[in-house]
Design an enzyme around this catalytic site. Structure first.
Site, short mmCIF file in Angstrom:
data_model
loop_
_atom_site.label_atom_id
_atom_site.label_comp_id
_atom_site.label_asym_id
_atom_site.label_seq_id
_atom_site.Cartn_x
_atom_site.Cartn_y
_atom_site.Cartn_z
N LYS A 27 11.77 -15.03 11.47
CA LYS A 27 11.86 -15.65 12.79
C LYS A 27 13.22 -16.29 13.00
O LYS A 27 13.86 -16.12 14.05
CB LYS A 27 10.77 -16.72 12.94
CG LYS A 27 9.36 -16.20 13.19
CD LYS A 27 8.43 -17.35 13.58
CE LYS A 27 7.00 -16.85 13.79
NZ LYS A 27 6.27 -16.74 12.52
N ARG A 97 7.27 -23.75 13.82
CA ARG A 97 6.68 -22.50 13.32
C ARG A 97 7.19 -22.21 11.92
O ARG A 97 8.35 -22.46 11.61
CB ARG A 97 7.05 -21.32 14.22
CG ARG A 97 6.45 -21.34 15.62
CD ARG A 97 6.92 -20.12 16.41
NE ARG A 97 6.22 -19.97 17.67
CZ ARG A 97 6.63 -20.50 18.83
NH1 ARG A 97 7.74 -21.23 18.86
NH2 ARG A 97 5.93 -20.30 19.94
N GLY A 106 -1.61 -15.83 7.12
CA GLY A 106 -2.14 -16.86 6.23
C GLY A 106 -1.22 -18.05 6.10
O GLY A 106 -1.59 -19.09 5.59
N MET A 108 1.27 -21.12 7.79
CA MET A 108 0.90 -22.17 8.74
C MET A 108 0.95 -21.67 10.18
O MET A 108 1.89 -21.00 10.58
CB MET A 108 1.83 -23.37 8.59
CG MET A 108 1.28 -24.61 9.27
SD MET A 108 2.51 -25.90 9.45
CE MET A 108 3.17 -25.49 11.06
N ARG A 353 10.56 -9.55 16.84
CA ARG A 353 10.45 -9.10 15.44
C ARG A 353 10.09 -7.63 15.46
O ARG A 353 9.56 -7.12 16.46
CB ARG A 353 9.39 -9.90 14.69
CG ARG A 353 8.01 -9.84 15.30
CD ARG A 353 7.06 -10.80 14.64
NE ARG A 353 5.83 -10.94 15.42
CZ ARG A 353 4.93 -11.89 15.24
NH1 ARG A 353 5.11 -12.80 14.31
NH2 ARG A 353 3.84 -11.94 15.97
N HIS A 469 -12.60 4.37 -15.37
CA HIS A 469 -13.17 5.69 -15.09
C HIS A 469 -13.50 5.83 -13.60
O HIS A 469 -13.15 6.83 -12.96
CB HIS A 469 -14.44 5.91 -15.93
CG HIS A 469 -15.14 7.20 -15.63
ND1 HIS A 469 -16.16 7.29 -14.69
CD2 HIS A 469 -14.95 8.45 -16.10
CE1 HIS A 469 -16.56 8.55 -14.62
NE2 HIS A 469 -15.85 9.27 -15.47
N GLU A 758 1.46 9.48 -25.05
CA GLU A 758 0.64 8.35 -24.62
C GLU A 758 0.51 7.29 -25.70
O GLU A 758 -0.28 6.36 -25.57
CB GLU A 758 -0.74 8.83 -24.16
CG GLU A 758 -1.40 9.78 -25.12
CD GLU A 758 -2.55 10.57 -24.50
OE1 GLU A 758 -3.28 10.02 -23.67
OE2 GLU A 758 -2.70 11.76 -24.87
N SER A 777 4.62 15.27 -21.17
CA SER A 777 3.97 14.66 -20.01
C SER A 777 3.53 13.25 -20.42
O SER A 777 2.79 13.10 -21.41
CB SER A 777 2.76 15.48 -19.56
OG SER A 777 2.14 14.85 -18.45
N ASN A 781 -1.38 5.76 -18.46
CA ASN A 781 -2.54 4.88 -18.56
C ASN A 781 -2.72 4.42 -20.02
O ASN A 781 -2.77 3.23 -20.32
CB ASN A 781 -3.82 5.59 -18.12
CG ASN A 781 -3.76 6.01 -16.66
OD1 ASN A 781 -2.91 5.57 -15.92
ND2 ASN A 781 -4.68 6.88 -16.27
N CYS A 844 1.72 12.01 -15.73
CA CYS A 844 0.42 12.38 -15.18
C CYS A 844 -0.55 11.21 -15.17
O CYS A 844 -1.72 11.37 -14.84
CB CYS A 844 -0.19 13.55 -15.95
SG CYS A 844 -0.47 13.18 -17.69
N TYR A 864 9.03 15.83 -12.63
CA TYR A 864 7.95 15.76 -11.64
C TYR A 864 7.09 14.54 -11.90
O TYR A 864 7.10 13.94 -12.98
CB TYR A 864 7.09 17.03 -11.67
CG TYR A 864 6.24 17.20 -12.91
CD1 TYR A 864 4.98 16.59 -13.02
CD2 TYR A 864 6.69 17.97 -13.99
CE1 TYR A 864 4.21 16.74 -14.15
CE2 TYR A 864 5.92 18.13 -15.12
CZ TYR A 864 4.68 17.49 -15.21
OH TYR A 864 3.91 17.64 -16.34
#
Length: 886
Positions: A27, A97, A106, A108, A353, A469, A758, A777, A781, A844, A864
């Site tokens: 602002k 403001r 959220g 003020m 804005r 999962h 992994e 690859s 996770n 992956c 990739y």
């Protein structure tokens, strides 16, 4: 020279500009920029975001030097306006403001008419000759200040207003007289004092310091913190405070206030769109108490078509508004959201804005503005947030529908789901066959739930994280999912869900939003996703710009086709274990597990071979020559065994053994930590015939396709490698089986064999492993789990606390941890090239569709990324933006 904390702005001079958002907030920076454009902006000043941080460092007190600079700026505004703050005869009033550098719901709420008290209200009445206006301004100020600064619930004073309107027999605030409003002010002050022990402050300076402190304090309110965590906004930005002299849209019938958009924020259509109210203040337009009027014919609808447009009511002011919006959109090169006030026929602009918009509108505006010559393709591509594309590809909740929030979990897979609650996969499938929409509600899901997950419109779990999962499978299927909703108590035996003292049973309706994690009571209407021509054109620009290829994680021909429609360039992960859970296959898998001898095991595998071959044939056929990275069996064998009582009995009957024998085998295969147990390449070392069957199925499917003129490109991936010798052993056995197939069929096809990285040791040993591997690859996770020593299914209980306290910058299962996991990846890529210059690498894990992780993959030189089908467009755009950022 003293540090500058306060920045002044007026139509004649300004200390800031639009590029100072980190310091002045959105602002403040835009107010300064509009002043530089000589637009009619009421003068004021911005207290910087640095001052907010200083406030917290000073034990939540405004430091003396900041107070001094605010007082100096206040006098400057007094000189400009010819009014004095707190002067009963000619009072100066302010709006206050908040304004962070990014729009932050959220924070003020606005306070208007600050400086009004028992004396200045009389001065305003005399000065304007309008006592009703003065008392209306005072009662509004008490309402806003009491709520925002003093912390009194807004409904308490609002109820007094409603009681007064009822007593006077009127429906609108504007029908109350000056005398009515004067009485209301006294009622407000009395309620504050008698019911809350609060004396409403009469000293304007006390009001000002209270409002400034309230803005700063709002930076850490729970709503703002939650928003920042959900949107990856740093907690250490702080917020600015904008203090601006008031202009009044509620002085009479030649006054008005309104909000407008330079284009339609819902569709992106190039039409000037907005609403206004005569004799009103800003919050009236958005509060919904009075129906706003249309600014022009293009803004009319069934609710407001009977009202006069601003163009007709105040043509001179409307003409100035049109000139202003055209100037601002051209200057900012983006669609604008503008707030304006008309006082005594004179036009003022209060704020501009970059407008919030739907993702459909964002795409349309970006494409149109590029064609209009306003922005370049690069600017258009950088304008849309990749994650926002989620909303285009999935159904969403009707924004107009009423909702009762029950709980909030993890937004595991986007899209809205509403349906009857069921608590087992079997019921999900049966209810779905009967034409009912169901939501599968589970404490947590397992691979056995695959059928029910496919049948359900959405999946809701009480446990598990973003890579659990449920989350991974739901994303792959394009199903909405909320995971780890720990506020829910799920009793699968009694088939009930309890939350907030309420208990729901099987067959009750439930709704959730997989993009936000919010769970709602009952049925909430949904809106189907729509993809426009602008989307196709926009994504074609993204494809021109990116270097990274984008593949998909897919296990079925159907998922593969969906991903290809979204622009996937092959499969980066085909999880072969997912193919084993169909009812006609699982028994053969379990027979294999129960086999006592090699011959018995091979006999069971022979039953599985045609199923696997058929799966791979369908996938190769869908891909039409694009690469298919197929991961050989990865999970531990116990995952395929029955756990439900009826399944144990069924298996015992088929195998001709006792239920006790089935349970004994279950116990024998049980592992204390299966994630680090007998799985992946370790299974193949023990039972080489499993991988031999799988590579045979892959190669036979490939030969069949090529015989039909369909090109294939198979990449066979050995999972969980940590040692060159184990990888080399299994690779050798796979090649021997492939050569046997070539001899039997009298035909050969091309294929590649590589490994999944992994485990940290695999990354460390990448140069050595690369001498035998054709590709890497990254399974991020498991690499994240093993690097951090975290269980992805359990970490959801405490990781939010870690991120909130700044111990981790973000959840490492959502965004790649570049310092740790990323270091291992970067090392493996560079070392792998030294071991084998021809090796190529991809990713992956679920990170493959997360924009910041995609950018990191671009930076370290991966070939990739691979992600679930519905995230392919997100990854394509993220890859383009990574390339454009350099």
């Amino acid at each position: 020279m003293a540090h500058k904390w306060v920045y002044k702005f007026s139509a004649s001079t300004t200390d800031g500009n639009k590029d100072m958002k980190p310091l002045l907030g959105g602002k403040g920076a835009n107010l300064a920029e509009m002043c530089a454009l000589k637009l009619p902006v009421p003068p004021g000043f911005t207290v910087s975001t640095e001052a907010c941080l200083a406030f917290y460092q000073n034990d939540k007190k405004i430091p003396v030097e900041i107070i001094s600079q605010i007082e100096e700026a206040l006098k400057w505004v007094e000189n400009l306006t010819g009014k004095k703050f707190g002067d009963p005869a000619n009072p100066l009033l302010f709006s206050v403001r908040s304004g962070a550098r990014a729009s932050m719901p959220g924070m003020m709420d606005t306070v208007l008419n600050l400086g009004t008290n028992d004396k200045t209200v009389l001065g305003m009445a005399k000065l304007t000759g309008n006592p009703r206006f003065a008392w209306d301004a005072y009662r509004r100020f008490i309402q806003m200040y009491s709520n925002v600064v003093l912390g009194v619930k807004g409904g308490i004073l609002e109820a007094q207003l409603e009681d007064l309107k009822e007593a006077r027999g009127v429906h609108e605030d504007t029908k109350l007289t000056a005398q009515d409003l004067q009485e209301l002010v006294e009622v407000y002050k009395d309620v504050l004092l008698t019911e809350h022990g609060l004396k409403f402050p009469q000293d304007p300076m006390e009001q000002l310091w209270g409002a400034v402190a309230a803005v700063f304090n709002s930076w850490y309110n729970p709503r703002a913190q939650k928003y920042r965590e959900m949107n990856n906004v740093p907690h250490d930005w702080g917020t600015a405070v904008n203090i601006q002299s008031m202009v009044f849209g509620n002085l009479g019938d030649d006054c008005a206030t309104g909000v407008c958009f330079t284009r339609d924020p819902s569709t992106g259509d190039k039409k000037f769109f907005g609403e206004y109210l005569i004799n009103a203040q800003g919050e009236d337009v958005v509060a919904g108490i009075r129906t706003p009027w249309p600014i022009n014919v293009a803004s009319t609808n069934d609710q407001n078509k009977q009202f006069k447009t601003l163009e007709a009511a105040m043509p001179a002011a409307y003409t100035e508004l049109v000139k202003t919006y055209q100037l601002l959109e051209h200057h900012y090169k983006d669609m604008q959201d503008i707030e304006f006030t008309i006082e005594g026929g004179r036009f003022f602009i209060l704020q501009t804005r970059n407008a919030k918009r739907t993702v459909a509108a964002a795409l349309r505006v970006a494409v149109d503005q590029m064609h209009e010559g306003l922005i370049s393709k690069k600017e258009a591509l950088l304008r849309v947030q990749p994650d926002d594309l989620n909303h285009l590809l999935h159904p969403r909740l009707d924004p107009k529908a009423k909702k009762i929030l029950l709980a909030t979990g993890l937004p595991a897979s986007p899209g809205a789901a509403s349906g009857f609650m069921v608590f087992t996969s079997k019921e999900a499938e049966e209810w779905a066959k009967g034409g009912k929409k169901v939501v599968l509600v589970r404490t947590e899901t397992s691979p056995e739930d695959i059928g029910g997950m496919a049948a359900a419109t959405g999946i809701l779990t009480a446990r598990g994280g973003m890579t659990s999962h449920a989350a991974v499978v739901a994303r792959g299927m394009g199903k909405p999912c909320v995971a780890g909703c720990s506020a829910l108590t799920i009793d699968e035996k009694m088939k009930t869900l309890s939350v907030k003292g309420k208990t729901f049973k099987e067959g009750d309706h439930i709704t959730f939003d997989g993009a936000t994690g919010e769970v709602y009571e009952g049925e909430v209407p949904t809106v189907e996703a729509q993809i426009s021509s602008a989307f196709a054109e926009f994504m074609s620009w993204a494809d021109e710009a990116r270097r990274l290829k984008v593949r998909t994680n897919a296990d079925t021909p159907h998922d593969t086709k969906v991903a290809l429609e979204f622009g996937a360039e092959g499969i980066g992960l085909c999880r072969t274990e997912h193919m084993f859970f169909a009812p006609e296959r699982i028994l053969a898998v379990r027979e294999m597990i129960f086999a006592e001898t090699l011959d018995e095991r091979k006999k069971a595998l022979v039953k599985l071979l045609p199923f696997q071959r058929e799966d791979f044939y369908g996938i190769f056929k869908a891909l039409k020559g694009l690469p298919a990275n197929i991961r050989l069996l990865d999970p531990p064998l116990h995952e395929f065994l029955p756990h439900q009582e009826h399944e144990v009995k069924e298996l015992a009957d088929v195998l001709g053994v006792s239920e006790k024998r089935v349970l004994e085998r279950n116990n024998h295969l049980h592992e204390f930590n299966p994630m680090l147990g007998h799985r992946g390449v370790r299974l193949a070392v023990t039972y080489p015939e499993i991988y031999q069957m799988q590579v045979r199925a892959i190669i036979e499917a490939g030969i069949q396709c090529e015989a039909e003129g369909i090109q294939t490109s198979a990449e066979i991936m050995i999972p969980l490698t940590s040692e060159l010798k184990e990888y080399a052993l299994i690779k050798k056995e796979c090649i021997e089986e492939i050569e046997r197939v070539f001899q039997e069929k009298g035909k050969k096809i091309k294929y590649k064999i590589g490994t999944m990285l992994e485990l940290p040791r695999a990354c460390i040993m990448a140069r050595e492993i690369a001498t035998q591997a054709e590709f890497f690859s990254f399974g991020t996770n498991d690499l994240t789990q093993t690097t951090f020593g975290l269980s992805r299914d359990d970490a959801g209980k405490f990781l939010p606390t870690y991120t909130m306290k700044g111990l981790y910058p973000q959840d490492p299962f959502v965004t790649i941890d570049q310092a740790g996991v990323g270091f291992l990846m970067k090392h493996a890529v560079s070392e792998g090239k030294l071991g084998n210059p021809k090796i190529y690498s991809g990713i992956c894990g679920e990170h493959g569709g997360e924009p910041r992780s995609v950018e990191f993959c671009h930076q370290i030189g991966l070939e990739y990324v691979s992600c679930s089908p519905f995230r392919v467009p997100i990854a394509r755009l993220a890859a383009a933006q990574a390339a454009l950022k350099g």
